[in-house]
Motif scaffolding. Sequence first.
Motif, PDB file in Angstrom:
ATOM      1  N   ARG A 232       4.954  13.989  -2.030  1.00 35.98           N
ATOM      2  CA  ARG A 232       5.328  12.775  -1.309  1.00 35.98           C
ATOM      3  C   ARG A 232       6.661  12.219  -1.807  1.00 35.98           C
ATOM      4  O   ARG A 232       6.899  11.010  -1.758  1.00 35.98           O
TER       5      ARG A 232
ATOM      6  N   SER B 208       1.886  10.555  -8.198  1.00 37.06           N
ATOM      7  CA  SER B 208       1.285  10.117  -6.932  1.00 37.06           C
ATOM      8  C   SER B 208      -0.129   9.597  -7.168  1.00 37.06           C
ATOM      9  O   SER B 208      -0.537   8.551  -6.625  1.00 37.06           O
ATOM     10  N   LYS B 209      -0.877  10.347  -7.969  1.00 37.39           N
ATOM     11  CA  LYS B 209      -2.263   9.957  -8.251  1.00 37.39           C
ATOM     12  C   LYS B 209      -2.329   8.624  -8.988  1.00 37.39           C
ATOM     13  O   LYS B 209      -3.184   7.777  -8.701  1.00 37.39           O
ATOM     14  N   HIS B 210      -1.396   8.433  -9.924  1.00 33.70           N
ATOM     15  CA  HIS B 210      -1.368   7.190 -10.677  1.00 33.70           C
ATOM     16  C   HIS B 210      -1.128   6.000  -9.732  1.00 33.70           C
ATOM     17  O   HIS B 210      -1.798   4.963  -9.848  1.00 33.70           O
ATOM     18  N   ILE B 211      -0.202   6.160  -8.817  1.00 32.79           N
ATOM     19  CA  ILE B 211       0.113   5.075  -7.887  1.00 32.79           C
ATOM     20  C   ILE B 211      -1.071   4.793  -6.975  1.00 32.79           C
ATOM     21  O   ILE B 211      -1.401   3.633  -6.701  1.00 32.79           O
ATOM     22  N   GLU B 212      -1.751   5.841  -6.518  1.00 30.59           N
ATOM     23  CA  GLU B 212      -2.942   5.646  -5.693  1.00 30.59           C
ATOM     24  C   GLU B 212      -4.021   4.890  -6.451  1.00 30.59           C
ATOM     25  O   GLU B 212      -4.659   3.986  -5.928  1.00 30.59           O
ATOM     26  N   ASN B 213      -4.224   5.293  -7.721  1.00 29.92           N
ATOM     27  CA  ASN B 213      -5.239   4.633  -8.533  1.00 29.92           C
ATOM     28  C   ASN B 213      -4.892   3.162  -8.789  1.00 29.92           C
ATOM     29  O   ASN B 213      -5.763   2.293  -8.795  1.00 29.92           O
TER      30      ASN B 213
ATOM     31  N   ASP C 109       0.845  -1.190   0.000  1.00 32.25           N
ATOM     32  CA  ASP C 109       0.000   0.000   0.000  1.00 32.25           C
ATOM     33  C   ASP C 109       0.882   1.241   0.000  1.00 32.25           C
ATOM     34  O   ASP C 109       1.620   1.494   0.952  1.00 32.25           O
ATOM     35  N   HIS C 110       0.836   2.026  -1.076  1.00 28.47           N
ATOM     36  CA  HIS C 110       1.666   3.220  -1.199  1.00 28.47           C
ATOM     37  C   HIS C 110       0.886   4.495  -0.895  1.00 28.47           C
ATOM     38  O   HIS C 110       1.372   5.586  -1.166  1.00 28.47           O
ATOM     39  N   SER C 111      -0.329   4.370  -0.347  1.00 31.76           N
ATOM     40  CA  SER C 111      -1.198   5.541  -0.225  1.00 31.76           C
ATOM     41  C   SER C 111      -0.630   6.620   0.687  1.00 31.76           C
ATOM     42  O   SER C 111      -0.964   7.789   0.535  1.00 31.76           O
ATOM     43  N   LYS C 112       0.220   6.236   1.657  1.00 34.54           N
ATOM     44  CA  LYS C 112       0.770   7.224   2.579  1.00 34.54           C
ATOM     45  C   LYS C 112       2.298   7.264   2.548  1.00 34.54           C
ATOM     46  O   LYS C 112       2.918   7.954   3.353  1.00 34.54           O
ATOM     47  N   LYS C 113       2.877   6.541   1.651  1.00 30.80           N
ATOM     48  CA  LYS C 113       4.332   6.407   1.594  1.00 30.80           C
ATOM     49  C   LYS C 113       4.999   7.703   1.132  1.00 30.80           C
ATOM     50  O   LYS C 113       4.494   8.390   0.256  1.00 30.80           O
TER      51      LYS C 113
END
Length: 428
Positions: A68, A422-427, A31-35
């Motif tokens: 981030r 960042s958005k791409h990784i979250e998606n 999970d990379h959402s907060k990394k």
Amino acid sequence: MYNTFENDILEIPMNEESLHVSLYSKKYKSDHSKKIFKVVSLFSGCGGLDLGFSGGFNFKNRHFEKNRFNVKFANDIDPAAELVYNANTIFFGDHQLIKDDVKNISNSDIPDFDFLIAGFPCQPFSNAGLRKGINDERGNLFEECENLLKHALTRENPPIGFIFENVKGIMSSKMEDGTSIPDEIVRRTEKLGFKTNYKLLKTCDYGVPSNRQRLIIVGIREDLGYFDYNLLNDVVKLYDLPNEKEKPYELYLGSILCDIPEDAPQKNDYWKYSPGGQYMVDKIAPCLDGKEALIKFKKNVPLQDISNTISKGKSWKSMDPADMSERFLKIWNNPKKYHAPNFYRRFALGEINGTITASAQPENCGITHPFEDRRFTIREIARIQSFPDDFVFPFKTIAHAYKVIGNAVPPVFGWVIAKALSKHIENA
């Protein structure tokens, strides 16, 4: 070979090496959402891309929040770039740029990273350069990035991806077998297990007051899929950034020049023209709209209400032919043969300025002030490149300051890329 401008990107079949990387990807998928992502920066220049990825700076009346991404290592061979980068610790934190030839740095001395960002030297690929391409020693420096990625993939914490930046001219530079350099980079990095694609972008579409074209190559760990370049447009809309298509007013030269603070560093420092260059600038004469129009930009007066000549720039073609040298008169008399180039371009207050080149010569870029007969000051070109007003450019010779600014990736452009990544990784 690679259709990287559409959604139907050609994929390379898996081989033993890419399968090996795929297993790494699955092992470290998380999970990379907060990394907070660790970044290594090569060919960093004075830090434009690094600043964009880090965030936490102001440009004009906007704050570009922290991203981030945390740059942990930066390198460049240019002492002029080192001087500037390391003078701006307020933006770059506790690391400093290491000045050395990247070939002298052992991969084992470079820390673990999640992303590699790099803008390998422009000169071999630039439309204004010699176009030696891959046959120029500097043209194959992307191989240093490839070697670092190979090494990093063997580590316990392999990288997530990379972002390469270069000039438009790289697209027509070829390998010996005729493959374009970008397609060769795609081929090699996909062999390592990354999903890689590229796109030519115009910085004025992403909040930068310069009509500057840059090729961006993004490779991401294969389980995260190909980077979606449409996310850059989403970032522009989400943060209501100015752009050439829908909201250009803040990008016009008048908007950039009208409110530079009186105490801004290097506000009055400019590189004087040679006698020949100064003669040309004087004979071209100022654009029709000057100080009074600049005051109106400060009051946000609509463009159409300022002047009907506010977007009328100039060039050597504005001269009286009687004042032209033999060389320019020859072009003047036969424009079809010479394609009537816009030498000594002078952008008007109601235009978006063109690319500022590293050489900052009036013959090949719009470096001349619209109504004062001089080059733009250091602070003015820094603004055209979207650097904050408190970012300083110390120099040993003033030409060095112009060079590092002209070579830089506009920080606001880098910020939009980082946000989209960042958005791409979250998606994903």
